[in-house]
Design an enzyme around this catalytic site. Structure first.
Site, short mmCIF file in Angstrom:
data_model
loop_
_atom_site.label_atom_id
_atom_site.label_comp_id
_atom_site.label_asym_id
_atom_site.label_seq_id
_atom_site.Cartn_x
_atom_site.Cartn_y
_atom_site.Cartn_z
N TYR A 138 -50.14 -47.32 32.31
CA TYR A 138 -51.18 -46.34 31.99
C TYR A 138 -50.94 -45.00 32.67
O TYR A 138 -51.71 -44.07 32.49
CB TYR A 138 -52.56 -46.87 32.44
CG TYR A 138 -53.06 -48.01 31.61
CD1 TYR A 138 -52.37 -49.22 31.56
CD2 TYR A 138 -54.23 -47.91 30.88
CE1 TYR A 138 -52.83 -50.28 30.82
CE2 TYR A 138 -54.71 -48.96 30.13
CZ TYR A 138 -54.01 -50.14 30.10
OH TYR A 138 -54.47 -51.19 29.36
N LYS A 205 -45.62 -60.66 36.93
CA LYS A 205 -44.55 -61.14 36.06
C LYS A 205 -43.23 -60.75 36.74
O LYS A 205 -42.38 -60.06 36.16
CB LYS A 205 -44.72 -60.49 34.67
CG LYS A 205 -44.00 -61.18 33.55
CD LYS A 205 -44.62 -62.50 33.13
CE LYS A 205 -43.69 -63.18 32.13
NZ LYS A 205 -43.96 -64.60 31.97
N ASP A 238 -49.04 -65.13 32.73
CA ASP A 238 -49.20 -66.02 31.58
C ASP A 238 -49.79 -67.36 32.02
O ASP A 238 -50.67 -67.93 31.36
CB ASP A 238 -47.88 -66.20 30.82
CG ASP A 238 -46.67 -66.36 31.72
OD1 ASP A 238 -46.79 -66.10 32.94
OD2 ASP A 238 -45.60 -66.76 31.24
N ASP A 262 -56.43 -55.11 32.45
CA ASP A 262 -57.18 -54.74 31.25
C ASP A 262 -57.33 -55.96 30.33
O ASP A 262 -58.42 -56.29 29.87
CB ASP A 262 -56.39 -53.62 30.54
CG ASP A 262 -57.21 -52.91 29.48
OD1 ASP A 262 -58.41 -53.22 29.35
OD2 ASP A 262 -56.65 -52.06 28.77
#
Ligand code: NAD
Length: 369
Positions: A138, A205, A238, A262
């Protein structure tokens, strides 16, 4: 930075606090109007300094975030904000992202609590999502497909690093810094301590993005060692999504980089009754902007169908931030009563009988104050 100083301790005028009110667009004016009515019913002396942002400000000032809006928040230090549309393809950046960056609102905090009476697949959910708000994908460094800058980037990466990027690709850059990670992880741990929460779960991740998420994980783990009195775990995002969908009651405080935060906060909103019930706040060292997690919902705007509870609950956190704990508790209790009784329900809560309008929901909450 001492993160515990972020919430509820800025220098506010103790007698008559003035709050910048940004109604927003889409359903913004409806849910903001309903929220203002509830807060005004408390008669706690809050003055509203109303400023338009988003589509109404484009119409009047040719700018979705005119400087006087930022000036007002800088002066009042606290804002209550309705959602605003990000016009696609208009050349305007997201004003939400701009606001967070301009005011250095580094922490987005989204409490997701399941209130009795709310239809859900689960019985007990009480999760707080702490999302880094200033960097990651972002941050805004992007290379448009087909542009000269993109061609230069492709050439540089091929020539200097032997990396190939497809000729028809665009690129968004994902910066993650040690300093911003330290600030948000520290905030999450301080929050957990202050609110006597069990553990902080850090999502990442790092196996795929070693130099961005890897740095996030490494920095987070190092900080966790300084907070041995709060539980800590690091999960790939995940896997975190899987646990949230399966056993959400095991989750407590989550700390996430901007993009995962988000997505996961919408997932958590889904666990506790949907976006219409999910409040939020954006906090920095100096300023605080309270707003629901949801957007401007153009599909239902202007029809009285919007659920105002997400924004009314956002005002609960605003009241507590202003030191008006008793008033905040009264509003939360009134919301909980309306939800538990189940007689007045907006359409998104799939009522058995006639759905209640936005205003009717606000009136029912006021009746329970
Ligand atoms: P959205 O949150 O506006 O809507 C998603 C779905 O949830 C829609 O079906 C909508 O009707 C429903 N919904 C949302 N809030 C509701 C409420 N209070 N009551 C009942 N139903 C509700 O997400 P979107 O459609 O992806 O975004 C619309 C616009 O809002 C976009 O321009 C987006 O950029 C903007 N947005 C703004 C903010 C913000 O101002 N903080 C946050 C998210 C999205």
């Amino acid at each position: 930075m001492e993160a515990s100083r972020v919430v509820g301790s800025a220098d506010y005028p103790q007698s008559m606090p003035t709050v910048t009110l940004i109604p927003g667009d889409g359903i913004g004016p409806e849910v903001s109007g309903a929220t203002r009515k509830v807060v005004d019913a408390l008669a706690c002396g809050i003055d509203w300094d109303v400023h338009q942002a988003g589509i109404p400000a484009i119409e009047t000032h040719a700018n979705p975030l005119p400087p006087h809006v930022l000036d007002s928040i800088r002066e009042n230090k606290v804002a209550l904000k309705g959602p605003v549309t990000t016009p696609v393809g208009s050349g305007f950046r997201s004003i939400n992202v701009a606001l967070r960056q301009e005011l250095d609102l580094f922490a987005s905090v989204r409490p997701c609590r399941l209130y009795p009476g709310v239809p859900s697949h689960f019985e007990a959910v009480d999760i707080v999502v702490v999302r880094e708000n200033t960097e990651d994908l972002y941050e805004g460094t992007e290379f448009e497909q087909g542009s000269d800058e993109m061609e230069k980037l492709r050439g540089y990466l091929k020539y200097e690093h032997n990396f190939s990027i497809a000729a028809d690709a665009g690129v968004s850059v994902k910066p993650i810094s040690i300093s911003a990670t330290r600030s948000i992880v520290e905030y999450a741990f301080e929050y957990a301590k202050r609110h006597r929460r069990r553990k902080v779960t850090l999502g990442h991740k790092a196996n795929i993005m070693r130099f961005s998420d890897g740095l996030w994980l490494e920095t987070g783990e190092a900080m966790a060692a300084e907070y041995r009195d709060v539980g800590f775990e690091a999960l790939q995002v995940d896997e975190l999504a899987m646990w949230l969908a399966w056993t959400p009651h095991d989750m407590d405080v989550l700390v996430l980089p901007n993009l995962y935060g988000d997505i996961i906060s919408d997932l958590c909103a889904g666990l506790v009754g949907g976006l219409g019930l999910a409040p939020g706040m954006n906090l920095g060292k100096e300023y605080a902007v309270f707003e629901p997690t949801h957007g401007s919902a153009p599909d239902i705007a202007g029809k009285g169908l919007a659920n105002p509870i997400a924004m009314i609950l956002s005002s609960v956190f605003m009241l507590r931030h202003l030191g008006l704990d008793e008033e905040g508790n009264r509003v939360e209790k009134a919301v909980a009563t309306v939800l538990a009784e189940g007689k007045v329900r907006p359409p998104d809560m799939r009522p058995r009988g006639e759905p209640a309008t936005t205003d009717r929901v606000a009136d029912a909450i006021i009746e329970c104050l």
